[in-house]
Scaffold this motif. Structure first.
Motif, PDB file in Angstrom:
ATOM      1  N   HIS A  23      52.592  17.331   4.050  1.00 18.07           N
ATOM      2  CA  HIS A  23      52.270  16.263   3.105  1.00 18.07           C
ATOM      3  C   HIS A  23      51.485  16.853   1.937  1.00 18.07           C
ATOM      4  CE1 HIS A  23      53.317  13.140   6.092  1.00 18.07           C
ATOM      5  NE2 HIS A  23      52.695  13.908   6.965  1.00 18.07           N
ATOM      6  N   TYR A  26      52.920  11.892  -4.429  1.00 23.11           N
ATOM      7  CA  TYR A  26      53.050  12.415  -3.068  1.00 23.11           C
ATOM      8  C   TYR A  26      54.383  13.129  -2.942  1.00 23.11           C
ATOM      9  CZ  TYR A  26      54.404  12.525   1.825  1.00 23.11           C
ATOM     10  OH  TYR A  26      54.864  12.951   3.045  1.00 23.11           O
ATOM     11  N   PHE A  45      49.525  15.673  -1.625  1.00 26.34           N
ATOM     12  CA  PHE A  45      49.012  14.593  -2.463  1.00 26.34           C
ATOM     13  C   PHE A  45      48.420  15.203  -3.730  1.00 26.34           C
ATOM     14  CE2 PHE A  45      48.676  13.483   1.992  1.00 26.34           C
ATOM     15  CZ  PHE A  45      49.247  12.216   2.051  1.00 26.34           C
TER      16      PHE A  45
END
Length: 258
Positions: free
Chosen positions: A96, A74, A98
């Motif tokens: 974000h 992450y 991932f």
């Protein structure tokens, strides 16, 4: 590894030379794998030539890499704009990333990596055109890298139509690192995009299919006994698919590894 909705940017700090927010390897278990992480402070967040945060940005990452080459991780960063559905009430946001990766050495000099990354903005996000057309900001891409000693060549392909890109857009990147005296490291990179105009609509009108996005030259140095790396990059700005000219930038950063 994003800019305001009318510009093309993606994060891939894994592919940036001195400002990468991912930590150096720290062996947790020889059989289970490695857990690494970092926290970075940069004076601004520049990605593929575009400004993601023109103020101080906070960035953090964590990764678990198994000994068989598979890694999950992450990475996130503060933004000075908000691409989410709450953008009318907020002037800042959070990105974000991932990712799932697989990397292997071919021999002592050659190694490769493949990686898929999902990009998500805090509270989700949809961008609307004047005619009512809409595109999500959540994105998915796939990366392929081949490295020979200190030289790394990479290509990133966008897999989804989003507010800042078309499926089929390709970002090409070359990076070179060289060890200097006194434990300084020279970092350099250059990036360009091949844009897929066949998926253009009212929200995405490509003006230039092949563009130079940015070039970087900089130095970094690990501060002894502190697990901290200081970096300085000069970024030469290029353009995006809309013929927007990017300004040159100076990026300073401190990366705390754990």
């Amino acid at each position: 590894m994003h800019q305001k909705s009318h510009k093309i940017t993606l994060f891939l700090l894994l592919s940036m030379s001195a400002m990468s927010a991912f930590a150096e390897e720290q062996i947790i278990s020889a059989t289970a794998g490695q857990l690494t992480g970092s926290f970075a402070v940069v004076n601004k967040y520049i990605y593929r030539g575009g400004v993601e945060n023109d103020d101080v940005a906070l960035q953090a990452g964590i990764e678990y890499a198994h000994h068989n080459g598979v890694a999950i991780g992450y990475w996130g960063s503060t933004l000075d704009y908000d691409p989410s559905d709450d953008s009318e009430t907020k002037d800042h946001g959070f990105e974000h990333n991932f990712y799932l990766a697989y990397a292997q050495k071919i021999n002592q000099d050659w190694h490769y990596k493949v990686q898929t990354t999902a990009y998500y903005y805090q509270d989700g996000g949809t961008v609307y055109a004047d005619n009512g057309d809409a595109r999500k900001t959540t994105a998915l891409d796939v990366l392929g890298e081949l490295a020979y000693k200190n030289l790394t060549l990479g290509a990133v392909v966008m897999l989804t139509d989003v507010s800042f890109a078309n499926a089929g857009d390709v970002y090409l990147n070359a990076r070179y690192r060289y060890a200097l005296a006194q434990n300084f490291m020279l970092n350099s990179s250059v990036g360009a995009s091949i844009y897929n105009s066949s998926r253009d609509d009212s929200m995405m009108a490509t003006q230039n299919k092949i563009v130079f996005n940015e070039a970087r030259i900089g130095v970094s140095k690990e501060i002894p006994n502190m697990a901290v790396t200081a970096s300085l990059d000069y970024v030469v700005g290029g353009k995006d698919r809309f013929e927007t000219n990017f300004d040159d930038q100076v990026v300073l950063g401190l990366n705390f590894n754990f």
